[in-house]
Design a protein around this motif. Structure first.
Motif, short mmCIF file in Angstrom:
data_model
loop_
_atom_site.label_atom_id
_atom_site.label_comp_id
_atom_site.label_asym_id
_atom_site.label_seq_id
_atom_site.Cartn_x
_atom_site.Cartn_y
_atom_site.Cartn_z
N VAL A 155 0.99 -1.22 0.00
CA VAL A 155 -0.04 -0.01 -0.03
C VAL A 155 0.96 1.26 0.04
O VAL A 155 1.66 1.47 0.95
CB VAL A 155 -0.76 0.09 1.19
CG1 VAL A 155 -1.71 1.22 1.24
CG2 VAL A 155 -1.67 -1.28 1.36
N VAL A 156 0.74 2.09 -1.13
CA VAL A 156 1.70 3.19 -1.22
C VAL A 156 1.02 4.41 -1.41
O VAL A 156 -0.40 4.39 -1.45
CB VAL A 156 2.58 2.89 -2.68
CG1 VAL A 156 3.45 1.66 -2.43
CG2 VAL A 156 1.70 2.92 -3.74
N SER A 157 1.59 5.67 -1.53
CA SER A 157 1.03 6.84 -1.42
C SER A 157 0.43 6.99 -2.79
O SER A 157 0.98 6.35 -3.62
CB SER A 157 2.08 8.09 -1.04
OG SER A 157 2.94 8.02 -2.12
N GLN A 158 -0.57 7.78 -3.02
CA GLN A 158 -1.23 7.87 -4.30
C GLN A 158 -0.19 8.42 -5.52
O GLN A 158 0.01 8.01 -6.62
CB GLN A 158 -2.22 9.09 -4.27
CG GLN A 158 -3.13 9.09 -5.61
CD GLN A 158 -3.66 8.00 -5.83
OE1 GLN A 158 -4.56 7.33 -5.07
NE2 GLN A 158 -3.73 7.61 -7.14
N ALA A 159 0.82 9.37 -4.98
CA ALA A 159 1.99 9.82 -5.86
C ALA A 159 2.57 8.66 -6.35
O ALA A 159 3.12 8.49 -7.61
CB ALA A 159 2.77 10.89 -5.37
N GLU A 160 3.06 7.80 -5.48
CA GLU A 160 3.89 6.73 -5.76
C GLU A 160 3.33 5.67 -6.71
O GLU A 160 3.77 5.12 -7.45
CB GLU A 160 4.40 5.95 -4.36
CG GLU A 160 5.64 5.00 -4.60
CD GLU A 160 6.14 4.39 -3.56
OE1 GLU A 160 6.54 2.94 -3.63
OE2 GLU A 160 5.94 4.92 -2.47
N TYR A 161 2.02 5.51 -6.24
CA TYR A 161 1.07 4.68 -6.91
C TYR A 161 1.22 5.06 -8.53
O TYR A 161 1.37 4.26 -9.40
CB TYR A 161 -0.07 4.53 -6.46
CG TYR A 161 -0.97 3.60 -7.34
CD1 TYR A 161 -1.18 2.18 -7.39
CD2 TYR A 161 -1.92 4.06 -8.16
CE1 TYR A 161 -1.78 1.35 -7.91
CE2 TYR A 161 -2.80 3.19 -8.96
CZ TYR A 161 -2.69 1.90 -8.86
OH TYR A 161 -3.44 0.89 -9.48
#
Length: 170
Positions: A155-161
């Motif tokens: 589960v990653v940040s939206q930016a990293e995703y």
């Protein structure tokens, strides 16, 4: 016939324990929030997963605002895709099947836990809040390499995703 007071006490305690056992089994079968394995998904050909649109390319797809579907294939001795990457604050519905033998699919640290049977599609939903890494384990003995069968849910940040997937999924 005279029954001693201690015998009456043990008899009453035994009956109470039997009733508690029956009650807990009944609650476990029909209690709120508890779902049994569903047969709502149609059966599929475990040997022909390459021809099934959902499982020919295991992936994560965005299906709505903060909603994702992950199509996962379990096999001896791994999961595809691995890792499964989703953004934080999302709801992920896993559709899991097996191409060979019975497996388990448990996302450690969540309530996601299901049996994966060849020819059937297991469906389970998880809500993830903040960036974290969860282990995925097979909890059904599936052969000699069972002990090394593991995967990862990231589960990653939206930016990293968006950086890792282009924002569309894997």
């Amino acid at each position: 016939m005279h029954i001693h007071a201690y015998e009456k006490l043990w008899l009453a305690a035994s009956l109470l324990l039997i009733l508690l056992l029956i009650g807990s089994v009944t609650y476990g079968a029909v209690g709120p929030g508890i779902a049994m394995v569903s047969d709502s998904e149609p059966a599929i050909d475990a040997g022909g997963l390459g021809e099934d649109d959902r499982f020919s390319e295991p992936r994560v797809e965005r299906v709505g605002e903060n909603e994702y579907e992950a199509y996962v294939v379990a096999y001896q001795f791994g999961f595809d895709p691995d890792p499964i990457v989703v953004p934080e604050n999302s709801r992920v519905t896993f559709y899991v099947t097996s191409r060979d033998v019975i497996h388990g699919f448990q996302v450690a640290g969540t309530n996601a836990n299901t049996m994966v049977v060849p020819g059937e599609v297991a469906e389970i939903t998880v809500e993830v809040d903040e960036p974290n890494e969860y282990g995925i384990v097979c909890n059904e003995y599936c052969g000699a390499g069972h002990h090394v069968m593991e995967g990862k849910l990231e589960v990653v940040s939206q930016a990293e995703y968006e950086e890792r997937t282009g924002g569309d999924g894997e």
